[in-house]
Write an enzyme that holds these catalytic residues in place. Sequence first.
Site, PDB file in Angstrom:
ATOM      1  N   GLU A  90       0.623  -1.302   0.223  1.00 42.35           N
ATOM      2  CA  GLU A  90      -0.200   0.156   0.273  1.00 42.35           C
ATOM      3  C   GLU A  90       0.823   1.613   0.119  1.00 42.35           C
ATOM      4  O   GLU A  90       1.560   1.095   0.490  1.00 42.35           O
ATOM      5  CB  GLU A  90      -1.241   0.306   1.539  1.00 42.35           C
ATOM      6  CG  GLU A  90      -1.284  -0.868   1.376  1.00 42.35           C
ATOM      7  CD  GLU A  90      -2.891  -0.467   2.640  1.00 42.35           C
ATOM      8  OE1 GLU A  90      -2.206   0.248   3.812  1.00 42.35           O
ATOM      9  OE2 GLU A  90      -2.721  -2.070   3.317  1.00 42.35           O
ATOM     10  N   CYS A 103       3.450   8.079   0.924  1.00 39.43           N
ATOM     11  CA  CYS A 103       3.482   7.534   2.681  1.00 39.43           C
ATOM     12  C   CYS A 103       3.974   6.245   2.007  1.00 39.43           C
ATOM     13  O   CYS A 103       2.814   5.163   1.278  1.00 39.43           O
ATOM     14  CB  CYS A 103       2.188   7.505   3.216  1.00 39.43           C
ATOM     15  SG  CYS A 103       2.688   5.973   4.724  1.00 39.43           S
ATOM     16  N   CYS A 110       4.794  -7.406   7.717  1.00 39.80           N
ATOM     17  CA  CYS A 110       5.819  -7.055   8.662  1.00 39.80           C
ATOM     18  C   CYS A 110       5.956  -7.678   9.852  1.00 39.80           C
ATOM     19  O   CYS A 110       5.232  -8.502  10.128  1.00 39.80           O
ATOM     20  CB  CYS A 110       5.502  -5.486   9.658  1.00 39.80           C
ATOM     21  SG  CYS A 110       6.243  -4.884  10.590  1.00 39.80           S
ATOM     22  N   CYS A 114       3.348  -5.250  16.486  1.00 36.16           N
ATOM     23  CA  CYS A 114       3.250  -4.201  17.617  1.00 36.16           C
ATOM     24  C   CYS A 114       1.153  -4.727  16.795  1.00 36.16           C
ATOM     25  O   CYS A 114       0.847  -4.661  15.873  1.00 36.16           O
ATOM     26  CB  CYS A 114       3.825  -2.632  16.097  1.00 36.16           C
ATOM     27  SG  CYS A 114       4.920  -2.001  16.512  1.00 36.16           S
ATOM     28  N   CYS A 117      -1.444  -2.992  15.252  1.00 37.15           N
ATOM     29  CA  CYS A 117      -1.408  -2.576  13.833  1.00 37.15           C
ATOM     30  C   CYS A 117      -1.441  -3.617  12.794  1.00 37.15           C
ATOM     31  O   CYS A 117      -1.197  -4.735  12.792  1.00 37.15           O
ATOM     32  CB  CYS A 117       0.642  -2.177  13.350  1.00 37.15           C
ATOM     33  SG  CYS A 117       0.875  -2.006  12.014  1.00 37.15           S
ATOM     34  N   GLU A 158       8.753  -2.321   8.077  1.00 38.32           N
ATOM     35  CA  GLU A 158      10.049  -1.648   9.405  1.00 38.32           C
ATOM     36  C   GLU A 158      11.037  -0.886   8.763  1.00 38.32           C
ATOM     37  O   GLU A 158      11.717  -1.982   7.958  1.00 38.32           O
ATOM     38  CB  GLU A 158       9.976  -2.490  10.276  1.00 38.32           C
ATOM     39  CG  GLU A 158      11.351  -1.634  11.910  1.00 38.32           C
ATOM     40  CD  GLU A 158      11.275  -1.107  11.671  1.00 38.32           C
ATOM     41  OE1 GLU A 158      10.495  -0.449  12.836  1.00 38.32           O
ATOM     42  OE2 GLU A 158      12.026   0.195  11.512  1.00 38.32           O
ATOM     43  N   SER A 212       8.354   5.293  16.932  1.00 37.23           N
ATOM     44  CA  SER A 212       7.453   5.494  17.007  1.00 37.23           C
ATOM     45  C   SER A 212       7.079   4.664  18.587  1.00 37.23           C
ATOM     46  O   SER A 212       7.809   3.640  18.934  1.00 37.23           O
ATOM     47  CB  SER A 212       6.861   4.177  16.188  1.00 37.23           C
ATOM     48  OG  SER A 212       6.769   4.567  15.290  1.00 37.23           O
ATOM     49  N   HIS A 214       5.111   5.163  21.519  1.00 40.63           N
ATOM     50  CA  HIS A 214       3.518   5.097  22.121  1.00 40.63           C
ATOM     51  C   HIS A 214       2.936   4.290  22.840  1.00 40.63           C
ATOM     52  O   HIS A 214       2.171   4.037  23.854  1.00 40.63           O
ATOM     53  CB  HIS A 214       2.960   3.724  21.192  1.00 40.63           C
ATOM     54  CG  HIS A 214       3.067   3.955  19.487  1.00 40.63           C
ATOM     55  ND1 HIS A 214       2.536   5.366  18.801  1.00 40.63           N
ATOM     56  CD2 HIS A 214       3.544   2.882  18.082  1.00 40.63           C
ATOM     57  CE1 HIS A 214       2.718   5.060  17.922  1.00 40.63           C
ATOM     58  NE2 HIS A 214       3.346   3.682  17.389  1.00 40.63           N
ATOM     59  N   CYS A 331      -2.173   2.143   8.407  1.00 40.63           N
ATOM     60  CA  CYS A 331      -1.325   1.427   8.498  1.00 40.63           C
ATOM     61  C   CYS A 331      -2.255  -0.789   8.061  1.00 40.63           C
ATOM     62  O   CYS A 331      -2.596  -0.925   8.712  1.00 40.63           O
ATOM     63  CB  CYS A 331      -0.455   0.935   9.266  1.00 40.63           C
ATOM     64  SG  CYS A 331       0.902   1.449   8.631  1.00 40.63           S
TER      65      CYS A 331
HETATM   66  N1  SAH Z   1       7.748   0.101  11.214  1.00 41.05           N
HETATM   67  C1  SAH Z   1       7.898   1.737  11.042  1.00 41.05           C
HETATM   68  C2  SAH Z   1       6.906   2.442  10.467  1.00 41.05           C
HETATM   69  C3  SAH Z   1       5.941   2.189   9.400  1.00 41.05           C
HETATM   70  S1  SAH Z   1       4.298   2.046  10.738  1.00 41.05           S
HETATM   71  C4  SAH Z   1       7.204   2.647  12.800  1.00 41.05           C
HETATM   72  O1  SAH Z   1       7.203   1.252  13.604  1.00 41.05           O
HETATM   73  O2  SAH Z   1       7.440   3.354  12.904  1.00 41.05           O
HETATM   74  C5  SAH Z   1       3.605   3.877  10.945  1.00 41.05           C
HETATM   75  C6  SAH Z   1       3.067   4.563  11.846  1.00 41.05           C
HETATM   76  O3  SAH Z   1       1.737   4.025  12.027  1.00 41.05           O
HETATM   77  C7  SAH Z   1       4.087   3.914  13.359  1.00 41.05           C
HETATM   78  O4  SAH Z   1       4.209   5.228  14.297  1.00 41.05           O
HETATM   79  C8  SAH Z   1       2.572   2.743  13.740  1.00 41.05           C
HETATM   80  O5  SAH Z   1       2.951   2.551  15.444  1.00 41.05           O
HETATM   81  C9  SAH Z   1       1.596   3.961  13.583  1.00 41.05           C
HETATM   82  N2  SAH Z   1      -0.114   2.610  13.626  1.00 41.05           N
HETATM   83  C10 SAH Z   1       0.521   1.531  13.308  1.00 41.05           C
HETATM   84  N3  SAH Z   1      -1.127   1.253  13.147  1.00 41.05           N
HETATM   85  C11 SAH Z   1      -1.769   1.951  13.604  1.00 41.05           C
HETATM   86  C12 SAH Z   1      -3.132   1.784  14.115  1.00 41.05           C
HETATM   87  N4  SAH Z   1      -3.672   1.030  13.702  1.00 41.05           N
HETATM   88  N5  SAH Z   1      -3.595   3.549  14.915  1.00 41.05           N
HETATM   89  C13 SAH Z   1      -2.034   4.665  14.666  1.00 41.05           C
HETATM   90  N6  SAH Z   1      -0.802   4.466  14.163  1.00 41.05           N
HETATM   91  C14 SAH Z   1      -0.942   3.141  13.363  1.00 41.05           C
END
Ligand code: SAH
Length: 341
Positions: A90, A103, A110, A114, A117, A158, A212, A214, A331
């Site tokens: 995507e 983006c 991945c 997480c 995600c 990632e 990220s 969180h 994502c």
């Molecule tokens: N792997 C990398 C980049 C991809 S994810 C990373 O972890 O940063 C891009 C961003 O979207 C990250 O900050 C991730 O934590 C966030 N993300 C993923 N799923 C999400 C969700 N359901 N709601 C909000 N942010 C989310």
Amino acid sequence: MKTDLRSLTYEETENLITSLGEAKFRARQLYPAVFKVKNLDEITTLSKDLRAKLSENYCIESLATAQKQVSKKDGTVKFLFRLADGNFIESVFMKYLHGNTLCVSSQVGCLMGCNFCASTIGGKVRDLTAGEIIGQIIAAQEETGERISNIVMMGIGEPLDNYDNVIKFLKIVNHPDTLNIGYRHISLSTCGIVPKIYELAELNLPITLSVSLHAPFNDMRSEIMPVNRKYPLDTLVTAMKDYIKKTGRRISIEYALIQGKNDTKECAKELARLFCHGLFHINLIPVNNVRERNYKKTTREATRAFCEALCSRGLNATVRRELGSDIDAACGQLRRKQEEN
Ligand code: SAH
């Protein structure tokens, strides 16, 4: 398997040309063309003979648009692209005042796990090549008819788990003969692969690094982001401070607010303690609901209160505007749906 010419840096293209017994300047003809055409045969500035020699081991790979969803709210476009081997990724096109942003994904799936995600649900299938990452920008420009001036590496995957290809991509996309996108217009987001943050700092590229985060506590972060078990918060924060010291660039922290979990007063206080010294900017994002997970988005009022709590402690925090909420722009959601079908 042929090598995608879009995965080569300028220097590698020049070496390829000279290894075929051709004059160096042919690289200056070949290189820009590779990012404009879909087929070697279209590069008529090169002799037929050279094109034939090249096509023995090299090709130009472009992505096919499998789906395109346009947001009626804000013009955000979400693309589902099909790769040459049939995998899907995507990309999301967003319009901001400072320019059009894409983006991009860095992997098919991945490995990071997480738990909020959607990208990680089926694990990682494979890394993307540099050519497949740049191919997303070329395809999105063709589809929208607009120039993309900014890139965020926040799609599926990632980026620091596909380090070599991602660094190559950065060098290629920045080259004046390709898309000529300045490093200052590129953000790279990581879940916190500590050794790679040190490696990236050494390169001193003026890109923006996003982390990220969180969660500001180890137990909470390990629960929602398994990568934290390998690289706990203190090692991550030390690496982030080292990055800022070496590059002089500020780091952007992503913090997705999950109701009743990481949006408490204690969390705000701990965040302020961890990040009050240094060039940090905290981006608050109400977590996007993912069908497979039962996390709830923090309310607008609670988000504002959390932001206030950080700012009043001297942190630089803002709430991110949501784009594309009507088109599964979070994502990995679109790819998930495609895989299920
Ligand atoms: N792997 C990398 C980049 C991809 S994810 C990373 O972890 O940063 C891009 C961003 O979207 C990250 O900050 C991730 O934590 C966030 N993300 C993923 N799923 C999400 C969700 N359901 N709601 C909000 N942010 C989310």
